[in-house]
Design a protein around this motif. Structure first.
Motif, short mmCIF file in Angstrom:
data_model
loop_
_atom_site.label_atom_id
_atom_site.label_comp_id
_atom_site.label_asym_id
_atom_site.label_seq_id
_atom_site.Cartn_x
_atom_site.Cartn_y
_atom_site.Cartn_z
N GLY A 34 -4.59 38.82 -14.56
CA GLY A 34 -3.69 38.04 -13.72
C GLY A 34 -3.32 38.83 -12.48
O GLY A 34 -3.71 39.99 -12.31
N THR A 36 -0.61 40.30 -11.40
CA THR A 36 0.62 41.08 -11.38
C THR A 36 0.46 42.32 -10.51
O THR A 36 -0.62 42.86 -10.37
N TYR A 42 4.70 38.91 -10.78
CA TYR A 42 3.77 38.01 -10.10
C TYR A 42 4.31 37.68 -8.71
O TYR A 42 5.39 37.11 -8.60
N GLN A 49 -1.63 37.33 -5.39
CA GLN A 49 -2.03 37.37 -6.79
C GLN A 49 -3.54 37.62 -6.93
O GLN A 49 -3.98 38.36 -7.80
N MET A 120 1.93 32.46 -13.16
CA MET A 120 0.54 32.94 -13.03
C MET A 120 -0.30 31.87 -12.35
O MET A 120 -0.50 30.79 -12.89
N GLU A 123 -6.36 33.90 -12.57
CA GLU A 123 -6.84 34.89 -13.52
C GLU A 123 -8.32 35.10 -13.20
O GLU A 123 -9.04 34.13 -12.93
#
Length: 138
Positions: A34, A36, A42, A49, A120, A123
């Protein structure tokens, strides 16, 4: 062929049900990362991101001496189709033929999904192929 768990404390710690990455012979699979930041937060925007997710993927690849040039497949998961242009622009800051010594971009798939945390937005996972393991290598 033995499997080796990859761990880099510079990337976010995975949930207890999976590894950051796995190496098996010349294959390296990095779990979905993700976006972070170093503090585990986030950012609100998809570009930040995406940048963070790619840095996290790279940190795990580096455990075995791999780079983005070793990646043959990237998968990007987005929560919103409207984020695609900004994600793609941030992704291109890392992935253009000029950024990779081979000049060959990895294959890529982008899909729109639900992700496990509401903040989120993206990804990214990666599959890389590197030199065969030598005795004592991670």
């Amino acid at each position: 062929m033995p499997k080796t768990r990859l761990v880099n404390p510079l990337a976010p710690a995975p949930l207890p049900v999976f590894s950051q990455g796995i190496r098996m012979g010349p294959m390296v699979q990095v779990s979905g990362q993700g976006g972070t930041d170093a503090a585990g937060e986030y950012p609100a925007d998809i570009a930040a991101q995406t940048t963070n997710a790619l840095h996290n993927v790279l940190a795990i690849l580096e455990v075995v001496g791999a780079t983005f040039d070793d990646v043959i497949m990237m998968r990007c998961y987005l929560t919103s189709q409207s984020d695609f242009p900004a994600m793609n622009e941030a992704y291109t800051a890392f992935m253009t033929p000029e950024h990779l010594p081979s000049g060959v971009l990895p294959a890529r798939t982008t899909v729109f999904v639900g992700l496990p945390f509401p903040q989120m937005l993206v990804e990214i996972d990666a599959l890389a192929v590197i030199e065969a393991e030598s005795p004592g290598a991670p």
